[in-house]
Design a protein around this motif. Structure first.
Motif, PDB file in Angstrom:
ATOM      1  N   SER A   8       0.805  -1.220   0.000  1.00  0.00           N
ATOM      2  CA  SER A   8       0.000   0.000   0.000  1.00  0.00           C
ATOM      3  C   SER A   8       0.841   1.273   0.000  1.00  0.00           C
ATOM      4  N   ALA A   9       2.069   1.220   0.536  1.00  0.00           N
ATOM      5  CA  ALA A   9       2.858   2.441   0.703  1.00  0.00           C
ATOM      6  C   ALA A   9       4.193   2.403  -0.030  1.00  0.00           C
ATOM      7  N   VAL A  10       4.972   1.345   0.171  1.00  0.00           N
ATOM      8  CA  VAL A  10       6.331   1.320  -0.385  1.00  0.00           C
ATOM      9  C   VAL A  10       6.316   1.132  -1.899  1.00  0.00           C
ATOM     10  N   THR A  11       5.612   0.111  -2.369  1.00  0.00           N
ATOM     11  CA  THR A  11       5.580  -0.162  -3.804  1.00  0.00           C
ATOM     12  C   THR A  11       5.001   0.994  -4.613  1.00  0.00           C
ATOM     13  N   PRO A  12       3.862   1.586  -4.241  1.00  0.00           N
ATOM     14  CA  PRO A  12       3.370   2.741  -5.002  1.00  0.00           C
ATOM     15  C   PRO A  12       4.350   3.905  -5.034  1.00  0.00           C
ATOM     16  N   VAL A  16      -0.221   8.559  -4.376  1.00  0.00           N
ATOM     17  CA  VAL A  16       1.180   8.921  -4.602  1.00  0.00           C
ATOM     18  C   VAL A  16       1.421   9.432  -6.020  1.00  0.00           C
ATOM     19  N   LEU A  17       0.864   8.767  -7.027  1.00  0.00           N
ATOM     20  CA  LEU A  17       1.145   9.132  -8.410  1.00  0.00           C
ATOM     21  C   LEU A  17       0.794  10.589  -8.737  1.00  0.00           C
ATOM     22  N   MET A  70      -1.826  15.410 -13.346  1.00  0.00           N
ATOM     23  CA  MET A  70      -3.029  14.748 -12.860  1.00  0.00           C
ATOM     24  C   MET A  70      -3.793  15.517 -11.798  1.00  0.00           C
ATOM     25  N   LEU A  71      -3.320  16.690 -11.403  1.00  0.00           N
ATOM     26  CA  LEU A  71      -3.995  17.486 -10.395  1.00  0.00           C
ATOM     27  C   LEU A  71      -4.366  18.838 -10.979  1.00  0.00           C
ATOM     28  N   PRO A  72      -5.383  19.505 -10.438  1.00  0.00           N
ATOM     29  CA  PRO A  72      -5.766  20.833 -10.952  1.00  0.00           C
ATOM     30  C   PRO A  72      -4.647  21.854 -10.774  1.00  0.00           C
ATOM     31  N   ASP A  73      -4.753  22.958 -11.524  1.00  0.00           N
ATOM     32  CA  ASP A  73      -3.692  23.974 -11.510  1.00  0.00           C
ATOM     33  C   ASP A  73      -3.494  24.606 -10.139  1.00  0.00           C
ATOM     34  N   TRP A  74      -4.573  24.695  -9.354  1.00  0.00           N
ATOM     35  CA  TRP A  74      -4.435  25.360  -8.057  1.00  0.00           C
ATOM     36  C   TRP A  74      -3.664  24.501  -7.053  1.00  0.00           C
ATOM     37  N   CYS A  75      -3.493  23.220  -7.370  1.00  0.00           N
ATOM     38  CA  CYS A  75      -2.759  22.326  -6.467  1.00  0.00           C
ATOM     39  C   CYS A  75      -1.261  22.496  -6.741  1.00  0.00           C
TER      40      CYS A  75
END
Length: 330
Positions: free
Chosen positions: A88-92, A176-177, A184-189
């Motif tokens: 859930s954490a290391v591989t991603p 994580v990605l 993949m995220l909006p401009d305000w992020c």
């Protein structure tokens, strides 16, 4: 019943898991194909990103699903807890450090890139990959694994186990990605906002381990290996070790993840500063090139009649010419 866990077991005990093997091969093959296509276009790719993808990403995936963690997950509770947290954490994190989305977009060309980004920017994807949503989903999934019959069912059924592996990987990657990518995220992020999300997630990742470690009753008590084992820690202590393993792994990953977000922030600021400097330099050189090409009096250092005299040493404030601020203060 498996023999007692020894130091050599970490290297010698293996099992063949379909999801781990097939998914690992597909990820490596896809990444390699994209690298080759990108190389043919004459563009380079970071070697450390490829190494992180192969070792920290695919390597931990194969080891968690086929190595000692998979072999003893039905015998030791803390092994199952450690395995779930790694997936859930290391591989991603390892896969995200390889930046497969940007690599794929660059290797696929304009048409393929637009299709890929179109899917990632769709309404469903934007909701699922929004950091607050994806973080809650990842944390909630780990809690559900240990506080529902899901873990016991995954020990008894190979099909349930494979689905569990995929869910853990998917929910971890959803968070994580996007934070380590650019599209993949909006401009305000912006990067400061991403750093805040990473910090909050680091705190939230401790919740499943704390809940497991402090649970008043035995979790997954229906698994025979956890209660009928004649060696190793007793079930109550085994469970506390499992919660501690979850907490330790999650927090050890949280700091490097935050560090990676901060590095991305620094690099983005540096790239933006270089672009602004180049634009300002181009503006300063443009009038000189025009005058030199015209061969007028200004090219010989003689001011044109009626032109305002120059004032050496006086410049406009930087915030009036910096493209990042000029519209705000105009």
């Amino acid at each position: 019943m498996l023999p007692p866990l020894t130091a050599s077991s970490w290297l010698t005990d293996w099992t063949a898991d379909p999801v781990g093997i097939v998914l690992g091969v597909l990820l490596l093959a896809g990444y390699a194909v994209c690298l080759v296509r990108l190389h043919r276009t004459g563009r380079a790719w970071s070697g450390w990103r490829a190494l992180a993808f192969a070792v920290l990403g695919v390597g931990t995936l194969v080891y968690a699903t086929c190595g000692v963690l998979a072999v003893y997950r039905g015998t030791l509770f803390w092994m199952a807890a450690a395995q779930a947290t790694v997936l859930s954490a290391v591989t991603p994190l390892g896969l995200a450090l390889g930046d497969p989305v940007t690599l794929s977009a660059n290797a696929l060309g304009d048409k393929g890139s637009s299709r890929l980004l179109g899917v990632l920017r769709g309404r469903v994807a934007r909701v699922l990959m929004f950091p607050l949503v994806s973080s809650a989903v990842a944390v909630g999934t780990l809690v559900a694994v240990f506080f529902t019959p899901w873990l016991a069912d995954s020990v008894a059924s190979a099909g349930v186990r494979e689905v569990l592996y995929l869910v853990l990987l998917g929910t971890g990657a959803l968070f994580v990605l996007p934070l380590l990518g650019e599209e993949m995220l909006p401009d305000w992020c912006t990067h400061p906002v991403r750093a805040l999300f990473a910090f909050v997630d680091g705190l939230a990742d401790a919740v499943p381990g704390i809940l497991v470690m402090t649970a008043p009753t035995l979790l997954a008590a229906g698994v025979p290996g956890y209660t009928d084992r004649t060696w190793g820690p007793d079930p109550a202590w085994d469970q506390k070790l499992g919660g501690g393993a979850m907490l330790g792994i999650a927090e050890s990953v949280g700091l490097p993840f935050l560090f990676a977000v901060l590095i991305g922030w620094v690099r983005a600021d540096a790239a933006e500063a270089r672009a602004v400097d180049a634009e300002l330099d181009a503006r300063e050189r443009a009038p000189q090139r025009v005058q030199a090409a015209a061969g007028g009096p200004a090219a010989d250092g003689v001011a044109e009649e009626g032109a305002a005299p120059s004032e050496p040493g006086r410049e406009r404030p930087w915030w009036e010419t910096d493209p990042r601020f000029r519209d705000q203060y105009r």
